[in-house]
Design an enzyme around this catalytic site. Structure first.
Site, PDB file in Angstrom:
ATOM      1  N   SER A  40       0.836  -1.202   0.000  1.00 51.96           N
ATOM      2  CA  SER A  40       0.000   0.000   0.000  1.00 51.96           C
ATOM      3  C   SER A  40       0.872   1.254   0.000  1.00 51.96           C
ATOM      4  O   SER A  40       1.594   1.495  -0.972  1.00 51.96           O
ATOM      5  CB  SER A  40      -0.978  -0.037   1.182  1.00 51.96           C
ATOM      6  N   LEU A  41       0.885   2.066   1.083  1.00 54.26           N
ATOM      7  CA  LEU A  41       1.725   3.271   1.049  1.00 54.26           C
ATOM      8  C   LEU A  41       3.195   2.908   0.847  1.00 54.26           C
ATOM      9  O   LEU A  41       3.971   3.696   0.291  1.00 54.26           O
ATOM     10  CB  LEU A  41       1.539   4.104   2.330  1.00 54.26           C
ATOM     11  N   ARG A  50      -2.275  12.048   0.131  1.00 52.13           N
ATOM     12  CA  ARG A  50      -2.956  10.749   0.052  1.00 52.13           C
ATOM     13  C   ARG A  50      -3.598  10.419   1.399  1.00 52.13           C
ATOM     14  O   ARG A  50      -4.746   9.977   1.468  1.00 52.13           O
ATOM     15  CB  ARG A  50      -1.953   9.672  -0.348  1.00 52.13           C
ATOM     16  N   GLN A 105      -4.627   1.869  -7.106  1.00 51.95           N
ATOM     17  CA  GLN A 105      -4.235   1.163  -5.894  1.00 51.95           C
ATOM     18  C   GLN A 105      -5.102   1.545  -4.691  1.00 51.95           C
ATOM     19  O   GLN A 105      -5.347   0.732  -3.800  1.00 51.95           O
ATOM     20  CB  GLN A 105      -2.752   1.453  -5.600  1.00 51.95           C
TER      21      GLN A 105
END
Length: 312
Positions: free
Chosen positions: A93-94, A118, A247
């Site tokens: 993810s991040l 984000r 994503q």
């Protein structure tokens, strides 16, 4: 032949004090935290080193904080073993943004700005619609797809062949957990998260991130960066932009990422950043993988002792 992948932690791995001892011991690590404070306009380093945990856990703090800590871990290793190099990189993810930076696709400053934005966009999406996530252990992907179809939730993370995370509206997630238990799941765990990450409930965050990324310089990576969305290496800058927007609402294909690395002869994995979550997940998919991690001075010294002679 030894082939290395560096992998980077995702949200949820954070802890108060992360990065503090590395910043005290290595000037290059301290410089990363100081630069982050300057770019973001507030003392992110203080939030990392001193907390409080509630402040660190906020997505707009947590995402850049884990990124800076992760890159500081890699910088400390390079200080100790200047010859260290890797053959591919990935992140959860991040953590995929950390991987893109490590592969020279995006600058440190720009990654910070992206992750702050984000995090802010995702936090706002959580406030718009109440969501949740549940981890399910011991059910097949096919059975979980049936549960998703019946309850209206989505698969958010394919973490290992045994562990999958579902995401969706809170009431529907509760229903999905009951169905998973009834279907014979070995274990289910409701996750302590702000909302339904990696699901359609994050659509507003994805739209805002798409707009934000239009002006962010991105280059073709210098090393393969494995995409969470496809489980394959990223392509050029525009493809990266599109994939990193997708994503936010798509399932994290972590099993596919690890299988791709395994099929391409990666033998050794170095996890950089807080926690050892990824090492545990990798071992369940790539059983003969050699695993190393750096999250503080202790793990750095242990890893340097283990890998120093193998790096080159």
């Amino acid at each position: 032949m030894t082939r290395w992948a560096v992998v980077f932690a995702g949200q949820g791995a954070q802890f108060v004090g992360m990065g503090r001892d590395l910043a005290a011991a290595y000037p290059e690590c301290r410089a990363l935290f100081e630069r982050a404070d300057e770019v973001l306009g507030y003392a992110l380093s203080k939030v990392c080193f001193e907390g409080p945990l509630e402040e660190l856990t906020r997505s707009d703090n947590c995402q850049p904080a884990i990124f800076v800590t992760s890159i500081a871990c890699l910088a400390a290793l390079r200080h100790e073993v200047p010859s260290f190099s890797f053959d591919a990189t990935a992140g959860l993810s991040l953590g995929e943004w950390s991987a893109l930076h490590a592969a020279d696709a995006i600058s440190f400053d720009d990654t910070l700005r992206v992750l702050q934005a984000r995090g802010r966009f995702m936090q706002a999406a959580c406030a718009e619609r109440q969501g949740g996530m549940v981890s399910v252990i011991g059910l097949s992907e096919e059975k979980l797809k049936e549960i998703c179809a019946a309850t209206g939730v989505e698969i958010a993370n394919l973490n290992s062949p045994e562990q999958t995370v579902l995401s969706g509206e809170k009431a529907r997630i509760a229903e999905a957990e009951k169905m998973a238990q009834a279907a014979g799941a070995k274990r289910t765990v409701m996750l302590n998260v702000a909302g339904a990450f990696h699901s359609a409930l994050m659509a507003s965050a994805a739209a805002r991130l798409e707009e934000f990324l239009k002006d962010v310089p991105i280059k073709t990576p210098s090393k393969p960066v494995i995409s969470n969305v496809t489980g394959r290496p990223h392509g050029g800058p525009e493809e990266i932009r599109q994939a990193m927007v997708r994503q936010v609402t798509s399932a994290v294909q972590w099993v596919a990422c690890v299988r791709y690395l395994q099929q391409n002869d990666i033998t050794h994995y170095l996890e950089c950043g807080p926690g050892r979550v990824l090492s545990g997940l990798i071992k369940r998919t790539h059983k003969d993988a050699e695993l190393f991690d750096i999250q503080d001075i202790g793990t750095l010294h242990k890893t340097v002792a283990s890998i120093g002679s193998q790096s080159g």
